[in-house]
Design a protein around this motif. Structure first.
Motif, PDB file in Angstrom:
ATOM      1  N   GLY B  42      -2.661 -10.692  12.896  1.00  0.00           N
ATOM      2  CA  GLY B  42      -2.599  -9.235  13.038  1.00  0.00           C
ATOM      3  C   GLY B  42      -2.651  -8.500  11.715  1.00  0.00           C
ATOM      4  O   GLY B  42      -2.434  -7.292  11.676  1.00  0.00           O
ATOM      5  N   LYS B  43      -2.949  -9.228  10.633  1.00  0.00           N
ATOM      6  CA  LYS B  43      -3.000  -8.580   9.315  1.00  0.00           C
ATOM      7  C   LYS B  43      -4.081  -7.500   9.265  1.00  0.00           C
ATOM      8  O   LYS B  43      -3.823  -6.366   8.876  1.00  0.00           O
ATOM      9  CB  LYS B  43      -3.328  -9.626   8.217  1.00  0.00           C
ATOM     10  CG  LYS B  43      -2.282 -10.691   8.019  1.00  0.00           C
ATOM     11  CD  LYS B  43      -2.696 -11.617   6.886  1.00  0.00           C
ATOM     12  CE  LYS B  43      -4.009 -12.316   7.130  1.00  0.00           C
ATOM     13  NZ  LYS B  43      -4.028 -13.706   7.427  1.00  0.00           N
ATOM     14  N   THR B  44      -5.292  -7.882   9.664  1.00  0.00           N
ATOM     15  CA  THR B  44      -6.402  -6.932   9.552  1.00  0.00           C
ATOM     16  C   THR B  44      -6.190  -5.734  10.468  1.00  0.00           C
ATOM     17  O   THR B  44      -6.467  -4.589  10.091  1.00  0.00           O
ATOM     18  CB  THR B  44      -7.732  -7.639   9.863  1.00  0.00           C
ATOM     19  OG1 THR B  44      -7.912  -8.667   8.894  1.00  0.00           O
ATOM     20  CG2 THR B  44      -8.895  -6.686   9.795  1.00  0.00           C
ATOM     21  N   THR B  45      -5.655  -5.997  11.658  1.00  0.00           N
ATOM     22  CA  THR B  45      -5.379  -4.884  12.567  1.00  0.00           C
ATOM     23  C   THR B  45      -4.385  -3.921  11.933  1.00  0.00           C
ATOM     24  O   THR B  45      -4.563  -2.698  11.975  1.00  0.00           O
ATOM     25  CB  THR B  45      -4.836  -5.421  13.898  1.00  0.00           C
ATOM     26  OG1 THR B  45      -5.780  -6.344  14.414  1.00  0.00           O
ATOM     27  CG2 THR B  45      -4.621  -4.299  14.883  1.00  0.00           C
ATOM     28  N   CYS B  46      -3.313  -4.472  11.313  1.00  0.00           N
ATOM     29  CA  CYS B  46      -2.335  -3.623  10.638  1.00  0.00           C
ATOM     30  C   CYS B  46      -3.004  -2.790   9.555  1.00  0.00           C
ATOM     31  O   CYS B  46      -2.779  -1.585   9.435  1.00  0.00           O
ATOM     32  CB  CYS B  46      -1.250  -4.477   9.976  1.00  0.00           C
ATOM     33  SG  CYS B  46       0.063  -4.917  11.106  1.00  0.00           S
ATOM     34  N   ILE B  47      -3.854  -3.450   8.762  1.00  0.00           N
ATOM     35  CA  ILE B  47      -4.507  -2.754   7.655  1.00  0.00           C
ATOM     36  C   ILE B  47      -5.431  -1.662   8.169  1.00  0.00           C
ATOM     37  O   ILE B  47      -5.441  -0.538   7.673  1.00  0.00           O
ATOM     38  CB  ILE B  47      -5.267  -3.774   6.780  1.00  0.00           C
ATOM     39  CG1 ILE B  47      -4.249  -4.590   5.985  1.00  0.00           C
ATOM     40  CG2 ILE B  47      -6.253  -3.083   5.865  1.00  0.00           C
ATOM     41  CD1 ILE B  47      -4.852  -5.694   5.160  1.00  0.00           C
ATOM     42  N   ARG B  48      -6.172  -1.979   9.233  1.00  0.00           N
ATOM     43  CA  ARG B  48      -7.074  -0.967   9.790  1.00  0.00           C
ATOM     44  C   ARG B  48      -6.285   0.230  10.327  1.00  0.00           C
ATOM     45  O   ARG B  48      -6.729   1.370  10.244  1.00  0.00           O
ATOM     46  CB  ARG B  48      -7.930  -1.564  10.902  1.00  0.00           C
ATOM     47  CG  ARG B  48      -9.070  -2.415  10.366  1.00  0.00           C
ATOM     48  CD  ARG B  48      -9.902  -2.979  11.480  1.00  0.00           C
ATOM     49  NE  ARG B  48     -11.066  -3.685  10.971  1.00  0.00           N
ATOM     50  CZ  ARG B  48     -11.922  -4.358  11.737  1.00  0.00           C
ATOM     51  NH1 ARG B  48     -11.716  -4.420  13.031  1.00  0.00           N
ATOM     52  NH2 ARG B  48     -12.958  -4.961  11.211  1.00  0.00           N
ATOM     53  N   MET B  49      -5.105  -0.054  10.859  1.00  0.00           N
ATOM     54  CA  MET B  49      -4.298   1.059  11.352  1.00  0.00           C
ATOM     55  C   MET B  49      -3.779   1.901  10.190  1.00  0.00           C
ATOM     56  O   MET B  49      -3.725   3.119  10.265  1.00  0.00           O
ATOM     57  CB  MET B  49      -3.139   0.549  12.207  1.00  0.00           C
ATOM     58  CG  MET B  49      -3.599   0.107  13.588  1.00  0.00           C
ATOM     59  SD  MET B  49      -2.236  -0.160  14.719  1.00  0.00           S
ATOM     60  CE  MET B  49      -1.528  -1.661  14.069  1.00  0.00           C
ATOM     61  N   MET B  50      -3.392   1.223   9.087  1.00  0.00           N
ATOM     62  CA  MET B  50      -2.944   1.980   7.919  1.00  0.00           C
ATOM     63  C   MET B  50      -4.031   2.929   7.455  1.00  0.00           C
ATOM     64  O   MET B  50      -3.771   4.030   6.989  1.00  0.00           O
ATOM     65  CB  MET B  50      -2.620   1.025   6.761  1.00  0.00           C
ATOM     66  CG  MET B  50      -1.379   0.179   6.968  1.00  0.00           C
ATOM     67  SD  MET B  50      -1.229  -0.946   5.555  1.00  0.00           S
ATOM     68  CE  MET B  50      -0.413  -2.325   6.329  1.00  0.00           C
ATOM     69  N   LEU B  51      -5.295   2.497   7.580  1.00  0.00           N
ATOM     70  CA  LEU B  51      -6.402   3.298   7.078  1.00  0.00           C
ATOM     71  C   LEU B  51      -6.934   4.272   8.111  1.00  0.00           C
ATOM     72  O   LEU B  51      -7.941   4.935   7.884  1.00  0.00           O
ATOM     73  CB  LEU B  51      -7.527   2.371   6.628  1.00  0.00           C
ATOM     74  CG  LEU B  51      -7.161   1.612   5.370  1.00  0.00           C
ATOM     75  CD1 LEU B  51      -7.922   0.324   5.274  1.00  0.00           C
ATOM     76  CD2 LEU B  51      -7.410   2.490   4.158  1.00  0.00           C
ATOM     77  N   ASP B  52      -6.287   4.307   9.272  1.00  0.00           N
ATOM     78  CA  ASP B  52      -6.707   5.242  10.311  1.00  0.00           C
ATOM     79  C   ASP B  52      -8.064   4.904  10.892  1.00  0.00           C
ATOM     80  O   ASP B  52      -8.741   5.750  11.467  1.00  0.00           O
ATOM     81  CB  ASP B  52      -6.711   6.687   9.769  1.00  0.00           C
ATOM     82  CG  ASP B  52      -6.558   7.698  10.899  1.00  0.00           C
ATOM     83  OD1 ASP B  52      -5.923   7.342  11.899  1.00  0.00           O
ATOM     84  OD2 ASP B  52      -7.075   8.817  10.776  1.00  0.00           O
ATOM     85  N   ILE B  53      -8.495   3.665  10.695  1.00  0.00           N
ATOM     86  CA  ILE B  53      -9.738   3.239  11.335  1.00  0.00           C
ATOM     87  C   ILE B  53      -9.426   2.902  12.783  1.00  0.00           C
ATOM     88  O   ILE B  53     -10.200   3.168  13.688  1.00  0.00           O
ATOM     89  CB  ILE B  53     -10.343   2.033  10.599  1.00  0.00           C
ATOM     90  CG1 ILE B  53     -10.800   2.457   9.213  1.00  0.00           C
ATOM     91  CG2 ILE B  53     -11.516   1.464  11.387  1.00  0.00           C
ATOM     92  CD1 ILE B  53     -11.224   1.311   8.327  1.00  0.00           C
ATOM     93  N   LEU B  54      -8.259   2.337  13.000  1.00  0.00           N
ATOM     94  CA  LEU B  54      -7.741   2.125  14.350  1.00  0.00           C
ATOM     95  C   LEU B  54      -6.471   2.961  14.492  1.00  0.00           C
ATOM     96  O   LEU B  54      -5.802   3.253  13.504  1.00  0.00           O
ATOM     97  CB  LEU B  54      -7.405   0.651  14.573  1.00  0.00           C
ATOM     98  CG  LEU B  54      -8.549  -0.354  14.594  1.00  0.00           C
ATOM     99  CD1 LEU B  54      -7.996  -1.757  14.731  1.00  0.00           C
ATOM    100  CD2 LEU B  54      -9.507  -0.045  15.711  1.00  0.00           C
ATOM    101  N   ARG B  55      -6.155   3.344  15.703  1.00  0.00           N
ATOM    102  CA  ARG B  55      -4.903   4.069  15.938  1.00  0.00           C
ATOM    103  C   ARG B  55      -3.932   3.151  16.661  1.00  0.00           C
ATOM    104  O   ARG B  55      -4.347   2.409  17.555  1.00  0.00           O
ATOM    105  CB  ARG B  55      -5.151   5.298  16.829  1.00  0.00           C
ATOM    106  CG  ARG B  55      -6.194   6.237  16.300  1.00  0.00           C
ATOM    107  CD  ARG B  55      -5.572   7.405  15.559  1.00  0.00           C
ATOM    108  NE  ARG B  55      -6.558   8.075  14.725  1.00  0.00           N
ATOM    109  CZ  ARG B  55      -7.486   8.914  15.206  1.00  0.00           C
ATOM    110  NH1 ARG B  55      -7.513   9.190  16.488  1.00  0.00           N
ATOM    111  NH2 ARG B  55      -8.344   9.479  14.395  1.00  0.00           N
TER     112      ARG B  55
END
Lengths: 537, 310
Positions: B42-55
């Motif tokens: 879940g690292k990449t998912t967390c990072i993408r959420m930090m960047l607002d690419i995913l919510r």
């Protein structure tokens, strides 16, 4: 905004740098040039002389056919001669711009006089003006063409009138040449025997001997004894089924002869028949849509009626090629995983808009280059003094047409661009994209198919119906522009189109947002619908 | 001032699958933080959420004080896990383009791009098209592209993967340089040695949950201290002590060496003292410091295995 601009700018610059772009820009004028030049070139030099054997079993019909073939050959030379003359005198005619009316009767008299003067060495020939010289080719009567001496004199006369620095005239190859039967086949043989003997030559298995030269035999025609009787057929042998000129020529000559004989059998003077047959009822066309006193329909109006076809075609090519470009580089960005960095700097909507705008700029550049080069080529071909190009442009480029073109180009482009970008975002390779493209391609073929018949019925049911379907609105409405469709339809369809563009944008933006980050198999249709419903990526 | 990265009870579902499960952590200013975890944690998912690419499905995220990372995009540098560049653009142009998207003026962006390439050993490749660069060079170019606008917060997803040892060193240097300017760095990896060398702080995630969050020292302390001994009577004297949880033949294969696993908090010096008092003639006495790799395996081993076989 800045972000959108920068994405668009990069998209534009990178696309403009590609080879494909320049090939596209240069190919179009190249092709137009070829389309103008090639037929003439082929006409003059491309087709080799065709050799034919004529077996004449009748008394005089062969002679009639031969005359007609000679006529065909000389007309080809005449056309080449005319082109040569008009090229050689172009400058002179340029200088004497006054459009003098040429009296054809007087010119014919002058021609006869000239030919007569030419046969006597002691008299100077009355000179022809360059304009007259060009016109001469149209006027020379058939008897004069068929008369070997007069024909030779005519050529000499025409060439003697050219300016001193004119390049020499090279006669084009004969179109058809008759060759006699080779020695080992006797005319006494039956038709069947001759046919059997000639077959290897006609098939091209063997080269035919004409005196010392070896040639390819193009055709053999057997004219039966009573060829003019309705139950008699000519026997025409050739392995080339595409070039029908020879047969057409012979058949026309013999048919004419048959009619001629029938007239005299029934006691009708054939010149009377010709005179009667030449009677024509003429019309003047008026268009009620035009201003009072100006309602007469001229050639310009006809051009205007059909000009939109050109626009539609350009519209189609432009939209299709640049939307394809968009699809390709969306897939590139996605498969290169660049998209994720981009998305940390801008929103998906900004990215989508930037790309679409950048590629649109590429398309506009291409269009301008095409239109510019087209006008350039036409001007070049027509010569600087010709006004018909300007006339044509003036006829075609009316404010309504131009405005329509710009509007439908933009609306149509955005409609398809968003669709293509949406598709690009869910595919990792072009191959995957093909599956989605196939139905879209079919949809896009419709306006091409209807393009040519819509001008003849611009406000008919089919045209009207198609206009209301946003996939086709830009093309079909552009097609109908010249026919002044009802205002309600113009604004109504435009509104539907704009709303659809908005919808496609919303849908594509959603798909794009989720699709660009997705890897692996493209989603199923149901899954896509799910994306549309989901609020968050 | 709030911390550059704050996650509160963040959960992310993809359909039925829960990729991130109630994750909370903060990273203070000026920290180099390692974000560790096995594949699929879940690292990449967390990072993408930090960047607002995913919510996130639920929970809240604050990046540099705002919930929407795009609002502060010019202060964030991001290197995604999957790396790619525009093949037809030159190295300089790519770096400049990404910097420009972050709001840097074109001329400045170009100049910075050249300087960065120069500084990290790619000066000769400034005008090479990206398709002509080797994989490692391309990756370096991409890292430079992500920091060309001098961001306050740098998030690097697997920056070391695909690099040879020399370039891994360059990468570590880049990260140290960023920290030296007082910026915050969060990078994910599953190679522990990098984290051990350059991180003050590590967060370990497994199967979507945080299993450890703290300093490298504290992480190492999670594992029992191991003492290796050899000597006549050593086993009899030491194996039975309450401070020792386990006594096994040494894993390093040396003849007659005994490995003693100590209870948490037990002091190896105590063992030495007892051995002395009991008169054991010690030939070997070693205190083994656990490395982060072992900590990692200890923390996520079971879960990683489960994930691998799921």
């Amino acid at each position: 905004m800045m972000q959108i601009y920068r994405v668009a700018m990069r998209e534009y610059l990178e696309n403009v740098k590609t080879k494909g772009f320049w090939i596209g820009i240069l190919l179009f004028p190249g092709m137009v040039w070829m389309l103008i030049e090639l037929p003439q070139f082929l006409e003059e030099r491309g087709i080799p002389t065709r050799h034919v054997v004529i077996i004449d079993r009748s008394e005089d019909l062969g002679e009639i056919a031969r005359q007609r073939i000679t006529l065909l050959n000389r007309k080809k030379v005449l056309t080449a001669l005319q082109t040569h003359i008009s090229k050689a005198t172009a400058e002179l005619r340029e200088q004497m711009m006054e459009d003098q009316e040429i009296d054809t009767g007087q010119l014919l008299d002058q021609l006869e006089q000239g030919l007569e003067q030419l046969s006597r060495s002691d008299v100077e020939i009355n000179p022809f003006s360059p304009n007259q010289l060009v016109k001469l080719g149209d006027l020379i009567p058939e008897q004069m063409l068929l008369n070997d001496a007069q024909w030779a004199q005519f050529k000499k006369l025409a060439l003697s009138q050219l300016p001193a620095d004119a390049p020499p005239f090279t006669e084009p190859d004969l179109r058809f040449r008759e060759v006699p039967l080779i020695d080992d086949i006797s005319l006494q043989n039956s038709n069947e025997e001759i046919e059997k003997q000639l077959k290897p030559y006609l098939r091209g298995d063997k080269l035919y001997k004409n005196g010392d030269e070896e040639i390819e035999l193009f055709a053999m025609v057997i004219i039966p004894a009573n060829a003019l009787d309705p139950d008699q057929d000519l026997r025409f042998w050739s392995s080339n089924l595409a070039d029908t000129d020879l047969l057409d020529t012979i058949l026309a000559a013999l048919s004419e002869e048959a009619r001629e004989r029938e007239y005299s059998r029934r006691g009708i003077a054939s010149d009377v028949v010709a005179e009667v047959a030449s009677l024509r009822v003429r019309s003047v066309n008026f268009d009620p849509n035009k201003g009072a006193g100006d309602e007469k329909v001229g050639i310009r109006d006809k051009i205007r009626q059909y000009a939109p076809i050109g626009f539609v075609y350009m519209l189609w090519v432009a939209i299709f090629s640049i939307a394809q470009m968009l699809l390709n580089n969306t897939i590139e960005e996605k498969s290169n995983r660049i998209i994720e960095v981009l998305l940390s700097s801008l929103s998906t909507n900004q990215l989508l808009m930037g790309k679409v705008l950048g590629v649109a700029a590429v398309g506009v550049t291409m269009q301008l280059a095409w239109i510019g080069s087209l006008i350039g080529i036409l001007n070049l071909k027509a010569g600087p003094s010709a006004t018909w190009v300007a006339d044509l442009i003036a006829a075609v480029i009316t404010p309504e047409l131009l405005l329509g073109f710009v509007f439908y180009f933009l609306a149509g482009y955005f409609f398809y661009a968003f669709l293509f970008a949406g598709i690009g975002s869910i595919c990792n390779t072009i191959k995957e994209a093909q599956n989605y493209m196939a139905p879209l391609m079919l949809l896009m073929m419709v306006p091409l198919a209807t393009m040519t018949f819509i001008p003849s019925e611009p406000n008919g049911t089919i045209a009207t119906t198609l206009s209301w379907i946003p996939f086709w609105t830009p093309f079909v409405m552009m097609n109908r522009m010249a026919a002044s469709p009802p205002e309600f339809e113009i604004y109504g369809t435009a509104l539907v189109l704009l709303v659809s563009v908005g919808l496609v944008f919303l849908v594509s933006a959603r798909i794009f947002r989720i699709g660009v980050l997705r890897t692996g198999q493209p989603p199923k249709l149901l899954e896509l619908l799910g994306w549309l419903k989901s609020r968050t990526p | 001032m709030s911390d550059p990265i704050e996650l509160r009870n963040v959960t992310k579902n993809f359909g039925d699958f829960r990729a991130v499960d109630d994750v909370s952590f903060t990273v203070p200013v000026g920290t180099v933080c390692g974000f560790l975890g096995p594949n699929g944690a879940g690292k990449t998912t967390c990072i993408r959420m930090m960047l607002d690419i995913l919510r996130p499905t639920s929970g809240s995220i604050s990046i540099l004080g705002t919930p929407r990372a795009l609002d502060v995009r010019e202060r964030i540098g991001y290197l995604p896990e999957e790396k790619g560049l525009y093949k037809k653009m030159t190295a300089t142009a790519v770096i400049a383009y990404f910097a420009m998207l972050k709001g840097i003026a074109p001329a400045v962006a170009k100049k910075t791009a050249r300087e960065l390439l120069e500084r990290y050993g790619l000066g000769d490749f400034q005008n090479h098209k990206c398709e002509a660069l080797s994989k490692g060079m391309g990756q370096k170019v991409q890292v430079l592209a992500s920091i060309a606008h001098d961001p306050d917060l740098v998030i690097l997803d697997e920056p070391f993967s695909g690099l040879d040892p020399v370039n891994q060193g360059v990468m570590e240097e880049v990260i140290r340089d960023i920290r030296a300017r007082g910026k915050t760095v969060l990078f994910s990896t599953h190679v522990m040695s990098h984290a051990e060398r350059i991180c003050e702080r590590i967060i370990v995630i497994a199967a979507g949950r945080i299993v450890f969050d703290g300093s490298v020292e504290r992480a190492k302390a999670l594992l029992p201290t191991i003492v290796r001994v050899r000597g006549t009577g050593a086993e009899a004297a030491l194996a039975g002590l309450t401070a020792v949880t386990e006594a096994l033949p040494s894993s390093d294969g040396r003849e007659g060496v005994l490995e003693l696993r100590l209870r948490e908090g037990a002091d190896p010096q105590e063992l030495l003292k007892i051995a002395f008092e009991q008169g054991v003639a010690l030939e070997v006495f070693e205190v083994v410091d656990p490395n982060l790799h072992e900590v990692f395996v200890h923390l996520v081993g079971e879960k990683a295995r489960e994930a691998a076989f799921r």
